[in-house]
Design a protein around this motif. Structure first.
Motif, short mmCIF file in Angstrom:
data_model
loop_
_atom_site.label_atom_id
_atom_site.label_comp_id
_atom_site.label_asym_id
_atom_site.label_seq_id
_atom_site.Cartn_x
_atom_site.Cartn_y
_atom_site.Cartn_z
N LYS A 1 0.88 -1.24 0.13
CA LYS A 1 0.02 0.20 0.05
C LYS A 1 0.79 1.30 0.00
O LYS A 1 0.25 2.40 -0.31
N ASP A 2 2.16 1.17 0.22
CA ASP A 2 2.91 2.25 0.36
C ASP A 2 3.78 2.66 -0.87
O ASP A 2 4.39 3.69 -0.89
N LEU A 3 3.53 1.74 -1.93
CA LEU A 3 4.24 2.02 -3.29
C LEU A 3 4.18 3.37 -3.60
O LEU A 3 2.77 3.91 -3.73
N LYS A 4 5.12 3.80 -4.26
CA LYS A 4 5.34 5.20 -4.61
C LYS A 4 5.20 6.44 -3.66
O LYS A 4 5.33 7.44 -4.21
N ASN A 5 4.86 6.14 -2.46
CA ASN A 5 5.04 7.24 -1.66
C ASN A 5 6.22 7.39 -0.96
O ASN A 5 7.39 6.71 -1.26
N TYR A 6 6.56 8.45 -0.25
CA TYR A 6 7.91 8.96 0.15
C TYR A 6 8.28 7.95 1.43
O TYR A 6 7.35 7.49 2.33
N LYS A 7 9.49 7.58 1.55
CA LYS A 7 9.81 6.66 2.61
C LYS A 7 9.63 7.37 3.94
O LYS A 7 9.42 6.77 4.95
N ALA A 8 10.45 8.39 3.94
CA ALA A 8 10.23 9.24 5.42
C ALA A 8 8.75 9.52 5.65
O ALA A 8 8.59 9.17 7.01
N GLU A 9 7.90 9.84 4.87
CA GLU A 9 6.44 9.99 5.23
C GLU A 9 5.74 8.72 6.00
O GLU A 9 4.99 8.80 6.93
N ALA A 10 6.11 7.72 4.96
CA ALA A 10 5.33 6.38 5.07
C ALA A 10 6.05 5.82 6.61
O ALA A 10 5.44 5.28 7.41
N ALA A 11 7.31 6.06 6.90
CA ALA A 11 7.82 5.41 7.90
C ALA A 11 7.27 6.43 9.35
O ALA A 11 7.13 5.56 10.12
N ALA A 12 7.22 7.64 9.22
CA ALA A 12 6.63 8.38 10.09
C ALA A 12 5.43 7.87 10.51
O ALA A 12 5.14 7.75 11.76
N LYS A 13 4.33 7.56 9.41
CA LYS A 13 3.08 7.24 9.76
C LYS A 13 2.97 5.68 10.67
O LYS A 13 2.48 5.40 11.46
N ARG A 14 3.88 4.85 10.09
CA ARG A 14 4.00 3.66 10.71
C ARG A 14 4.58 3.55 12.07
O ARG A 14 4.25 2.89 13.14
N LEU A 15 5.55 4.27 12.27
CA LEU A 15 6.12 4.38 13.65
C LEU A 15 5.27 5.19 14.41
O LEU A 15 5.27 4.62 15.71
N LYS A 16 4.46 6.13 14.35
CA LYS A 16 3.30 6.53 14.99
C LYS A 16 2.36 5.59 15.64
O LYS A 16 1.77 5.47 16.67
N GLU A 17 2.19 4.47 14.68
CA GLU A 17 1.32 3.02 15.05
C GLU A 17 1.79 2.28 15.91
O GLU A 17 1.16 2.02 16.83
N ILE A 18 3.21 2.32 15.92
CA ILE A 18 3.82 1.26 16.71
C ILE A 18 3.95 2.08 18.28
O ILE A 18 3.80 1.14 19.30
N ASN A 19 4.32 3.31 18.26
CA ASN A 19 4.56 3.97 19.44
C ASN A 19 4.28 5.45 19.25
O ASN A 19 4.80 6.22 19.01
N PRO A 20 2.68 5.54 19.65
CA PRO A 20 2.32 7.04 19.59
C PRO A 20 2.89 8.18 20.56
O PRO A 20 2.78 9.17 20.30
N ASP A 21 3.82 7.54 21.51
CA ASP A 21 4.34 8.37 22.31
C ASP A 21 5.73 9.07 21.94
O ASP A 21 6.01 10.02 22.31
N VAL A 22 6.14 8.58 20.68
CA VAL A 22 7.25 9.01 20.26
C VAL A 22 7.14 10.12 19.26
O VAL A 22 6.41 10.18 18.41
N GLU A 23 7.73 11.38 19.41
CA GLU A 23 7.73 12.43 18.56
C GLU A 23 8.27 12.14 17.30
O GLU A 23 9.25 11.74 17.09
#
Length: 260
Positions: free
Chosen positions: A77-99
């Protein structure tokens, strides 16, 4: 530290190497990750689960299907999206307390100021010029960084701490063309192995454990690891002579960086 934090990080807190005091220290740390490919994406997830306060992500590339066998933060689902932006979204799902702060840009000299705002830099690139920019910025702002590299079935990693260890320029004179995954290939396990060792090294740096600055080489396929000491070069352009040429205007807007 409230009960939720105690529960989330309880398996780390019981470790004698961490404990509650060190976990509290980690909860106040910020890390810049340059490159969200194989090593960088794995490291980003580890830092997120570790419980650092803030992650800053920098990568200008978009996700391609050839990335998915090793870059663990992304899916179809992330194909063609920016890596940094997609990573940020996924990391917030993993740990929403991390800025999370992210930049869909190459890390060049115009972005070196970010280094002054973090406690540590993690290198997830395979571009020597970018590493020289990181190295110059970290020496200028006196910030530690972890160098990593992974290709084929091999990897390497090293801690670089200004004033204490040799820097990247101590053992690399000028940028040279490096093999890339598209040509040489990379086994899917290798970036994760190198990221794990690199993040372990970062933890020790962030918690003020003793670091000697050796470089480690890994042959993941044959389960071999070598440690080689690298002393400071007294004639080093960067850490000895304080010549930060890679922070100059000629290294601003240098183009697309190739990331693992």
């Amino acid at each position: 530290m409230d009960k939720d934090y105690m529960k989330r990080y309880s398996r780390q807190i019981v470790l004698k190497q961490i404990g509650e005091d060190n976990q509290k220290k980690l909860l106040e740390k910020s890390v810049l990750i340059v490159g969200l490919g194989g090593t960088g994406s794995a490291a980003a997830e580890m830092f997120s689960r570790l419980g650092v306060k803030k992650l800053i992500l920098v990568d200008r590339d978009r996700i391609e299907i050839t990335n998915l066998h090793r870059q663990i933060l992304y899916g179809m689902k992330d194909l063609k999206n920016y890596k940094a932006e997609a990573a940020a979204k996924r990391l917030k799902e993993i740990n929403p307390d991390v800025e999370i702060e992210f930049y869909n840009n190459a890390f060049d000299s115009s972005m070196a100021w970010i280094v002054d705002n973090v406690d540590l830099v993690f290198d997830g690139t395979d571009n020597m010029t970018t590493r020289f920019i990181i190295n110059d910025a970290c020496d200028k702002y006196e910030k530690p960084w972890v160098f990593t590299s992974a290709i084929e079935v091999y990897g390497e990693f090293k801690a670089i701490i200004p004033g204490k260890t040799s820097c990247y320029a101590c053992f690399n004179a000028e940028p040279e063309e490096l093999p890339v995954c598209a040509v040489a290939g990379v086994l899917s396990t290798v970036p994760g192995i190198i990221a794990s060792y690199g993040v372990n090294l970062a933890i020790k740096i962030l918690l003020d454990y003793k670091i000697d600055g050796s470089i480690y080489f890994i042959d993941a396929f044959n389960f071999e690891i070598k440690k080689i000491g690298i002393g400071k070069n007294r004639e080093c352009r960067c850490c000895s002579k304080k010549d930060y040429k890679y922070l100059g205007k000629e290294y601003s807007g240098i183009g697309k960086s190739m990331l693992l």
